[in-house]
Design an enzyme around this catalytic site. Structure first.
Site, PDB file in Angstrom:
ATOM      1  N   GLY A  54     -33.445 -28.318 -36.147  1.00 35.71           N
ATOM      2  CA  GLY A  54     -34.632 -29.189 -36.142  1.00 35.71           C
ATOM      3  C   GLY A  54     -35.974 -28.501 -36.263  1.00 35.71           C
ATOM      4  CG  ASP A 110     -36.412 -30.765 -33.092  1.00 34.90           C
ATOM      5  OD1 ASP A 110     -36.154 -30.550 -31.885  1.00 34.90           O
ATOM      6  OD2 ASP A 110     -35.591 -31.302 -33.864  1.00 34.90           O
ATOM      7  CG  ASP A 113     -34.881 -38.150 -26.626  1.00 34.08           C
ATOM      8  OD1 ASP A 113     -35.548 -38.930 -25.929  1.00 34.08           O
ATOM      9  OD2 ASP A 113     -33.906 -38.534 -27.306  1.00 34.08           O
ATOM     10  N   GLY A 115     -34.430 -34.113 -22.434  1.00 31.70           N
ATOM     11  CA  GLY A 115     -34.617 -32.843 -21.737  1.00 31.70           C
ATOM     12  C   GLY A 115     -33.319 -32.064 -21.553  1.00 31.70           C
ATOM     13  CG  ASN A 116     -29.389 -33.970 -21.509  1.00 32.07           C
ATOM     14  OD1 ASN A 116     -29.554 -33.914 -20.303  1.00 32.07           O
ATOM     15  ND2 ASN A 116     -28.904 -35.041 -22.119  1.00 32.07           N
ATOM     16  CB  THR A 117     -31.884 -29.575 -25.887  1.00 36.68           C
ATOM     17  OG1 THR A 117     -31.214 -30.701 -26.441  1.00 36.68           O
ATOM     18  CG2 THR A 117     -31.683 -28.364 -26.769  1.00 36.68           C
ATOM     19  NE  ARG A 175     -31.174 -31.033 -40.303  1.00 45.73           N
ATOM     20  CZ  ARG A 175     -31.128 -31.125 -38.972  1.00 45.73           C
ATOM     21  NH1 ARG A 175     -32.247 -31.083 -38.279  1.00 45.73           N
ATOM     22  NH2 ARG A 175     -29.987 -31.266 -38.346  1.00 45.73           N
TER      23      ARG A 175
HETATM   24  P1  IMP Z   1     -32.886 -33.833 -25.701  1.00 45.61           P
HETATM   25  O1  IMP Z   1     -31.822 -32.843 -25.370  1.00 45.61           O
HETATM   26  O2  IMP Z   1     -32.468 -35.257 -25.405  1.00 45.61           O
HETATM   27  O3  IMP Z   1     -34.251 -33.502 -25.136  1.00 45.61           O
HETATM   28  O4  IMP Z   1     -33.013 -33.881 -27.262  1.00 45.61           O
HETATM   29  C1  IMP Z   1     -33.453 -32.811 -27.995  1.00 45.61           C
HETATM   30  C2  IMP Z   1     -32.835 -32.769 -29.380  1.00 45.61           C
HETATM   31  O5  IMP Z   1     -32.364 -34.048 -29.803  1.00 45.61           O
HETATM   32  C3  IMP Z   1     -33.898 -32.376 -30.376  1.00 45.61           C
HETATM   33  O6  IMP Z   1     -33.916 -30.992 -30.557  1.00 45.61           O
HETATM   34  C4  IMP Z   1     -33.475 -33.139 -31.612  1.00 45.61           C
HETATM   35  O7  IMP Z   1     -32.572 -32.370 -32.373  1.00 45.61           O
HETATM   36  C5  IMP Z   1     -32.778 -34.366 -31.094  1.00 45.61           C
HETATM   37  N1  IMP Z   1     -33.694 -35.537 -31.035  1.00 45.61           N
HETATM   38  C6  IMP Z   1     -34.222 -36.131 -29.949  1.00 45.61           C
HETATM   39  N2  IMP Z   1     -35.018 -37.163 -30.278  1.00 45.61           N
HETATM   40  C7  IMP Z   1     -35.018 -37.218 -31.620  1.00 45.61           C
HETATM   41  C8  IMP Z   1     -35.686 -38.070 -32.591  1.00 45.61           C
HETATM   42  O8  IMP Z   1     -36.479 -38.993 -32.290  1.00 45.61           O
HETATM   43  N3  IMP Z   1     -35.410 -37.795 -33.895  1.00 45.61           N
HETATM   44  C9  IMP Z   1     -34.576 -36.788 -34.300  1.00 45.61           C
HETATM   45  N4  IMP Z   1     -33.962 -35.978 -33.440  1.00 45.61           N
HETATM   46  C10 IMP Z   1     -34.176 -36.184 -32.109  1.00 45.61           C
HETATM   47 MG    MG Z   2     -30.951 -33.226 -34.464  1.00 43.65          MG
END
Ligand code: IMP
Ligand code: MG
Length: 185
Positions: A54, A110, A113, A115-117, A175
């Site tokens: 991303g 990128d 969202d 926060g898991n990542t 992308r």
């Molecule tokens: P998290 O682990 O939920 O914070 O999500 C992080 C990852 O989910 C990001 O690095 C993205 O790859 C993907 N992601 C989260 N929200 C979006 C979005 O609105 N569009 C595209 N990818 C997203």
């Molecule tokens: Mg993605």
């Protein structure tokens, strides 16, 4: 500027709800972020770690706006399937070969969202004993309840919509878009 026809062609006929950030807005903010990062680090052994896939376009623009010598490496994590909601499952598919111990690490994401990542990666990176660890996220949805480390550098507080383009995908599509758009449900 992209005309409606350009946008339809770029999207392969798929409709978007709206363009959220146009290329000029993104470029101006990335230059500011580069300046903030430059001022924060002064000098030191900075290693910019881009989280693929991303961040690939953002990272390319950002490192050219950081006016300090630094090195660049990548992390590859997978957190999403084909859907638009977080699975909560984060796997590391590529681990940087570069030594992380004793380095100032800037992790580039990128979008934040759930926060898991971040929570998973901050744990993994901290185990390598870097000298410091900070996060730069282009977009932050501000919905994560507990973040192991709040990003010090944020491009934009993003709307709580599913965004694509400028590196962000939906099931690997979109992308390449030069703007960031909200996808129609
Ligand atoms: P998290 O682990 O939920 O914070 O999500 C992080 C990852 O989910 C990001 O690095 C993205 O790859 C993907 N992601 C989260 N929200 C979006 C979005 O609105 N569009 C595209 N990818 C997203
Ligand atoms: Mg993605």
């Amino acid at each position: 500027m992209h005309t409606d026809t350009d946008i339809l062609q770029l999207m392969g006929g798929r409709e978007i709800a709206h363009v959220t950030y146009d290329p000029e807005t993104i470029a101006a903010r990335v230059v500011e972020l580069g300046r903030e990062i430059t001022n924060y680090y002064g000098d030191g052994q900075l290693l910019v770690l881009g989280l693929l896939k991303g961040s690939f376009i953002f990272l390319g623009d950002l490192v050219r706006a950081i006016l300090l010598p630094h090195q660049v490496d990548f992390l590859v994590a997978a957190s999403y399937g084909a859907g638009t909601t977080s699975s909560g499952n984060v796997r590391l598919l590529y681990d940087p070969a570069t030594e992380l111990a004793g380095r100032h690490i800037l992790l580039v994401e990128d979008i934040v969202d759930s926060g898991n990542t971040i929570n998973r990666l901050v744990g993994l990176i901290s185990e390598r004993e870097p000298r410091s660890l900070e996060i730069c996220a282009l977009l932050h949805k501000r919905i994560a309840r507990e973040l192991a480390l709040e990003p010090r550098f944020v491009g934009f507080d993003a709307p709580r919509e599913f965004l694509v383009g400028y590196g962000l995908d939906h099931a690997e599509d979109f992308r390449h878009l030069p703007f960031i758009a909200s996808l129609k449900e």
